[in-house]
Design an enzyme around this catalytic site. Structure first.
Site, PDB file in Angstrom:
ATOM      1  CE1 TYR A 312      -3.054  -3.075   1.264  1.00 29.02           C
ATOM      2  CE2 TYR A 312      -4.050  -1.327   2.000  1.00 29.02           C
ATOM      3  CZ  TYR A 312      -3.790  -2.758   1.769  1.00 29.02           C
ATOM      4  OH  TYR A 312      -5.258  -3.505   1.777  1.00 29.02           O
ATOM      5  CG  ASP A 441      12.281 -34.876 -28.354  1.00 20.37           C
ATOM      6  OD1 ASP A 441      10.871 -34.698 -28.756  1.00 20.37           O
ATOM      7  OD2 ASP A 441      12.844 -33.962 -28.143  1.00 20.37           O
TER       8      ASP A 441
END
Ligand code: SPV
Ligand code: MG
Length: 669
Positions: A312, A441
């Site tokens: 704040y 992969d």
């Protein structure tokens, strides 16, 4: 919570003002009397019952109170020995009705709302004191020891502080005080202050002093007091109240606090920016503009301002509000530090903090949960990547290859003092997805299986997904795949400019890999962009020139060409340990393009921080394989330990306790 108002006395020092009616009926301001003001204030904070002790001119007081017709139940307890007793005896007579937490006040006490709120909503037994008011000669003062009120008296006291007879007493503390009052009254001691009974048992009661400093609060004993209080009420300026909101849902719990805060002054709401929420809390379901609109239209809100950070500080220093209001839930958890900072800043300029009990109604939790669930819908999830890029400017993504790793990306948070830090997005890697299926992969795990992984992740998370699309396949297939991914809520597909048998880039030139031509890849991008249905979906072109040692010029040339073909982002990859070449790429690329998001996967060059990459011009930073690389060695070790020891005890240190793993995943999504 009930209230006890002591009104039996004769108010002799008021002269003619109490000739025909009790003291609490003297007029203050705007047609209000002391008692009508007290009862209104109590009803406004939700007190449902007031017990009023009567004596002098009881009939007049009772009739008057009923005619006020306020939303508060009234119980009258008459002390017909009012002329010879003190209010210790009135409390004694009322004791059976005091079966709850009680706000106790003298019938001649006038106070402003904030004073009542500070006392009534304190979770402890407490009493109003003032560290700035002069010590009265004849009125109440308190002696404080180790932060607690130990003695209350109208006589001289050591280390005295002014006390006003406005108490909040928890039921258990009140019982102790009343036992002592009973003991005295039964012995016939009925003309002393009730506080004498408190002093006898103060070692058993934790009564906290609440410092109200200069706030209006005082007893009216004579005409001079009356004039002084009236003057203070007339001169009182409207105070300024500050509250901060980062919520997407405004429910009854929020409006109840706003309603209470409105009584204290003009409300300014600090609406926390998207960036601060996305960076440190959770992603806002509604953008700032919507939240600002929603909050500025709530009854009682005077203005809204942007609060750029969760702290704040900036707004408090700029606006210097008299009062900050918050739910008491921030006393615990990650907001504690923000609360401490607020308290320190308020102390610097003399502001006040008022905390109201946070409402834990199950339906409010349900609304908040629902707002989170909305984030998991395909439309919200897909759009979220662009929104994070717009608000934060940088996206930190982490690999996920199943529901569990997705949950870890979703929920892992670290406290950074001014808020929490967390990942913004998930990367569904071809390497990790294939590895988890025990396959290489090389695009051998087909899209159907990979969609299954995405689906698993989507079921338990809300964060946006960046999908490793390998080469994207032939353009005709890529068009279909874009539609499928988009429909599932994926935000971005990254395709690499390779063709033929794709191998993982980190092999580099150790294996045969072929880059496709600029024209071939541009065509694929164009087909993909044409196929997508929403504005939100993004296609990222991944450039393999540095991996295949084709040089910076080639990489840059491809980047601009792919962008011109419609690519929404550019990923540059490298397998060097030194980030120099990707930093060079970013520097050169940004000379001609300050907007197109740049993506980087810092696997081999892992000393560089994401802050440094952001400063170099990258917008999406992907930690591409770390969960998979972490789990494999841990699992290998466990497997070996079991084989070596013919039992599992030796694995204990490597394993999460059984009790924790069964509680890791909540029963409900
Ligand atoms: C993946 O994670 O599958 C990638 C990134 O494509 S890399 O492994 O570095 O090529
Ligand atoms: Mg890959």
């Amino acid at each position: 919570m009930k209230a006890l108002i002591l009104n039996s006395g004769m108010g002799k020092r008021m002269g003619d003002l109490t000739k025909d009616s009790p003291k609490c009926l003297v007029g203050l301001k705007d047609g209000e009397t002391i008692i009508s003001r007290q009862l209104r204030q109590l009803s406004e904070i939700g007190v449902e019952e007031a017990i009023i002790t009567t004596g002098y001119k009881a009939d007049i007081l009772i009739k008057y109170c009923h005619e006020l017709d306020l939303p508060i139940n009234l119980t009258f307890v008459n002390n017909d020995r009012f002329s010879e007793t003190n209010y210790i005896y009135s409390i004694f007579l009322a004791r059976k009705t005091l079966d709850d937490d009680i706000i106790l006040m003298h019938g001649d006490l006038v106070f402003e709302d904030i004073v009542l709120d500070k006392i009534a909503f304190d979770s402890r037994s407490c009493v109003a004191v003032s560290s700035t008011a002069p010590i009265p000669e004849k009125d109440f003062k308190a002696e404080i020891n180790k932060g607690l009120v130990k003695k209350i008296s109208v006589k001289a006291l050591d280390n005295a502080i002014t006390l006003q007879p406005l108490y909040k007493l928890l039921k258990s503390d009140l019982r102790k005080w009343i036992s002592r009052i009973e003991a005295l009254c039964e012995k016939g001691i009925v003309d002393c202050y009730a506080e004498e009974a408190f002093n006898d048992c103060s070692d058993q009661i934790s009564l906290f002093p609440v410092d109200i400093k200069e706030l209006i609060c005082g007893e009216i004993d004579n005409e001079q007091d009356l004039n002084r209080i009236k003057d203070l009420l007339n001169k009182k300026k409207n105070r300024s109240v500050y509250m901060s909101f980062s919520t997407d849902v405004v429910h009854g719990g929020h409006t109840a606090i706003i309603k209470k805060a409105k009584r204290l002054g003009d409300i300014t709401i600090g609406v926390v920016s998207d960036e601060a929420i996305a960076r440190y809390k959770r992603f806002p379901a509604l953008p700032y503009s919507e939240r600002e609109e929603m909050l500025s239209n709530i009854k009682g809100v005077s203005q809204v301002v942007k609060q750029e950070t969760l702290s704040y500080r900036d707004n408090l220093l700029k606006l210097k509000p008299d009062i900050v209001v918050h739910g008491d839930d921030w006393k615990k958890g990650i907001q504690q530090k923000i609360r401490e900072e607020v308290i320190n800043i308020l102390a610097e300029y003399g502001g006040e903090l008022v905390e109201y009990p946070y409402s834990h109604k199950p339906e409010y939790l349900k609304y908040e949960k629902h707002a989170r669930e909305v984030l998991a819908t395909p439309d919200m999830r897909r759009a979220r990547l662009k929104r994070v890029l717009d608000t934060k400017g940088v996206v930190i993504a982490m690999e996920a290859h199943n529901g569990l790793t997705g949950l870890l990306v979703e929920d892992t948070k670290v406290d950074e003092g001014c808020g929490i830090r967390q990942f913004d997005a998930m990367w569904v890697s071809s390497l990790c997805d294939s590895t988890s299926k025990g396959k290489p992969d090389i695009e051998v795990v087909d899209l159907t299986s990979r969609l299954q992984t995405i689906n698993e992740i989507c079921e338990v998370t809300t964060k946006p997904i960046i999908f490793d699309g390998d080469t994207g396949g032939i353009p005709e297939h890529f068009a279909y795949n874009v539609r499928t991914l988009e429909r599932m809520g994926v935000s971005m597909v990254i395709i690499e400019d390779k063709k033929g048998l794709k191998k993982n880039s980190l092999f580099g030139n150790e294996v045969e890999q072929t880059q496709c031509t600029i024209e071939e890849f541009c065509k694929k991008i164009e087909v993909g962009k044409k196929a997508q249905k929403t504005e939100d979906f993004m296609i990222c072109a991944r450039i393999e020139s540095l991996i295949l040692e084709k040089g910076l010029e080639d990489a840059l040339n491809r980047a601009y060409r792919f962008r011109d073909a419609g690519a929404d982002a550019i990923m540059i990859h490298s397998r060097k340990k030194d980030p120099a070449e990707i930093l060079e790429f970013a520097k050169e690329f940004r000379k001609n393009d300050s907007d197109t998001p740049l993506v980087v996967v810092p696997t081999s060059f892992n000393e560089i921080t994401d802050d440094e990459l952001e400063a170099a011009g990258f917008n999406i930073i992907i930690y591409a394989n770390h969960f998979t690389r972490a789990e494999v060695p841990a699992m290998q070790k466990v497997a070996k330990l079991i084989l070596e020891n013919h039992r599992s005890k030796e694995c204990d240190e490597l394993c999460m306790p059984f009790k924790e793993i069964i509680r890791l995943i909540p029963d409900e999504p």
